[in-house]
Design an enzyme around this catalytic site. Structure first.
Site, mmCIF file in Angstrom:
data_model
loop_
_atom_site.group_PDB
_atom_site.id
_atom_site.type_symbol
_atom_site.label_atom_id
_atom_site.label_comp_id
_atom_site.label_asym_id
_atom_site.label_seq_id
_atom_site.Cartn_x
_atom_site.Cartn_y
_atom_site.Cartn_z
ATOM 1 N N ARG A 221 0.827 -1.210 0.000
ATOM 2 C CA ARG A 221 0.000 0.000 0.000
ATOM 3 C C ARG A 221 0.860 1.259 0.000
ATOM 4 O O ARG A 221 0.452 2.311 -0.491
ATOM 5 C CB ARG A 221 -0.951 0.006 1.210
ATOM 6 N N TYR B 220 -16.958 15.052 -16.285
ATOM 7 C CA TYR B 220 -17.342 13.640 -16.207
ATOM 8 C C TYR B 220 -18.323 13.395 -15.058
ATOM 9 O O TYR B 220 -18.154 13.922 -13.953
ATOM 10 C CB TYR B 220 -16.080 12.797 -16.037
ATOM 11 N N ASP C 216 -8.056 16.838 -16.138
ATOM 12 C CA ASP C 216 -8.383 15.449 -16.452
ATOM 13 C C ASP C 216 -8.058 15.236 -17.930
ATOM 14 O O ASP C 216 -8.729 15.773 -18.808
ATOM 15 C CB ASP C 216 -9.859 15.176 -16.166
ATOM 16 N N LYS D 138 -8.864 3.401 -19.331
ATOM 17 C CA LYS D 138 -9.280 3.773 -20.678
ATOM 18 C C LYS D 138 -8.136 3.589 -21.680
ATOM 19 O O LYS D 138 -7.618 2.484 -21.849
ATOM 20 C CB LYS D 138 -9.818 5.203 -20.664
#
Length: 408
Positions: free
Chosen positions: A60, A114, A185, A210
């Site tokens: 992590r 978005y 973004d 994406k």
């Protein structure tokens, strides 16, 4: 050894992402599928935990495979460092948290950002009192005035799904008046078509799900900083960013080696399909980067090198016509997401922007008849044949002619 030679063209760098090995090391970076690492002596552990020297303690906090991916993304975006997250929304959460830390003023954004980002900001506002100003960038004087007084700015250009462009140069210059951090973004444009750091952006966020991954088999995100990352940046990421495991990071890294080749095909197909749709009688409007008037074309020419394979179009018959179109498709798949090899279509009002109330959707320009289309890498002739079958009122066959698609 990781190579960050940015003198090479992006296509060349993609081919060698992960670093050129030394000696008899494997060419493909290994998957370090371990949650923990041997800390060695007490002194060694102290130097690792304090940051005095590089090292790993717990995945992590950091993992060699994940760090390879972070280095690769930072290289393509031209940044000073990157942090990999479990999703694009997790990347946005981290970037907003870091950017607004210690800042007064509102987070300035726009209506057609978005849908997932819109929901995230609503949650942050309701739960933690984050002040958000939603301003229409097409009203440039109002937009720039809001940016000049912002605590931070979060924008998406092109926007998802209406492909509206925001002037990065003018926005970032306005934000500098009060040193407001600007987060861009870049998921739709990708670093292949747009480099926000060249205009002075402070952060870039991406959904690695994406175009960067490109194979529709992993969910992830990243945030990239123009300057070097600070311990506080890493602290926020460690606690808010959501951990990705080594396998997920490796899949994205593998996908990125073909990123430039895929984007060439996406750009080519996206433009061809957008041009064809503009001539169809059932389509009232096509949304593609650079469309929408002289100002949009001007911004496109200045800050983008290609339009990607993502577009939207509106059907004259509204929601009923949109549903019939989705039901008639045979090659194109009715599914959410974008950026994969396959072409996908969906209706934003009932999917990506469903969480927005009707008034917010109206302000964002999300009509009931809007179809969002992610154009894949298939032969464009086959995609157009499928669109012709699915769209109402079309007549005639369409074929390739000298690289252009014309009605016959």
């Amino acid at each position: 050894m990781e190579s960050d030679d940015r003198s090479n063209r992006l296509r060349t760098r993609c081919s060698h992402l992960g670093g050129r090995p030394e000696g008899n090391e494997p060419y493909v970076p290994p998957i370090v599928q371990s949650t923990l690492f041997n800390l060695g002596s007490a002194a060694d552990a102290e130097s690792i935990f304090s940051g005095e020297r590089p090292g790993h303690a717990y995945t992590r906090f950091g993992n060699p495979t994940v760090e390879k991916l972070a280095e690769a993304i930072s290289s393509l975006e031209g940044g000073g460092g990157a942090l990999v997250t479990s999703s694009g929304n997790a990347a946005t959460l981290c970037a907003v948290t870091i950017a607004m830390s210690g800042r007064s003023g509102k987070l300035v954004t726009h209506p057609d950002i978005y849908g997932g980002s819109h929901e995230l900001l609503a949650i942050l506002s309701e739960t933690y009192g984050l002040q958000v100003a939603v301003v229409d960038p097409s009203e440039e004087a109002s937009w720039l005035d809001a940016v000049r007084n912002a605590g931070a700015v979060l924008l998406e250009t092109p926007s998802n799904p209406l492909m509206r462009l925001i002037d990065l140069k003018a926005t970032i210059e306005a934000a500098r008046s009060k040193a407001a951090p600007v987060i861009v973004d870049n998921t739709v444009a990708t670093p292949f078509n747009q480099q926000p750091f060249q205009f002075g952006a402070d952060w870039v966020v991406q959904s690695t799900t994406k175009y960067l991954n490109g194979h529709s088999d992993v969910v992830g995100g990243c945030l990239v900083k123009r300057e070097k990352l600070t311990p506080q940046d890493r602290r926020v990421h460690k606690n808010l960013g959501g951990t990705v495991n080594a396998m997920e990071a490796w899949l994205v890294l593998r996908g990125m080696r073909t990123f430039a080749l895929r984007m060439e095909a996406h750009n080519r197909n996206g433009r061809a399909i957008a041009d064809w749709l503009r001539g169809h009688p059932a389509v009232s409007k096509v949304h593609y980067p650079g469309n929408g008037g002289k100002r949009q074309a001007e911004i496109f020419g200045r800050q983008m090198s290609g339009g990607s394979g993502f577009l939207a179009f509106e059907l004259s018959g509204g929601g009923e016509a949109a549903d019939r179109f989705l039901d008639r498709m045979q090659l194109i798949t009715h599914a959410v997401s974008l950026g994969g090899m396959e072409s996908l279509a969906t209706r934003p009002a009932m999917s990506s922007h469903r969480g927005m109330d009707p008034e917010a959707r109206r302000l964002a320009g999300i009509t009931d008849g809007l179809i969002r289309l992610s154009v894949g890498t298939e032969a464009p002739e086959d995609l157009i044949a499928d669109l012709q079958r699915a769209l109402p009122g079309g007549t005639g066959a369409y074929q390739a002619n000298g690289g252009k698609f014309e009605g016959t």
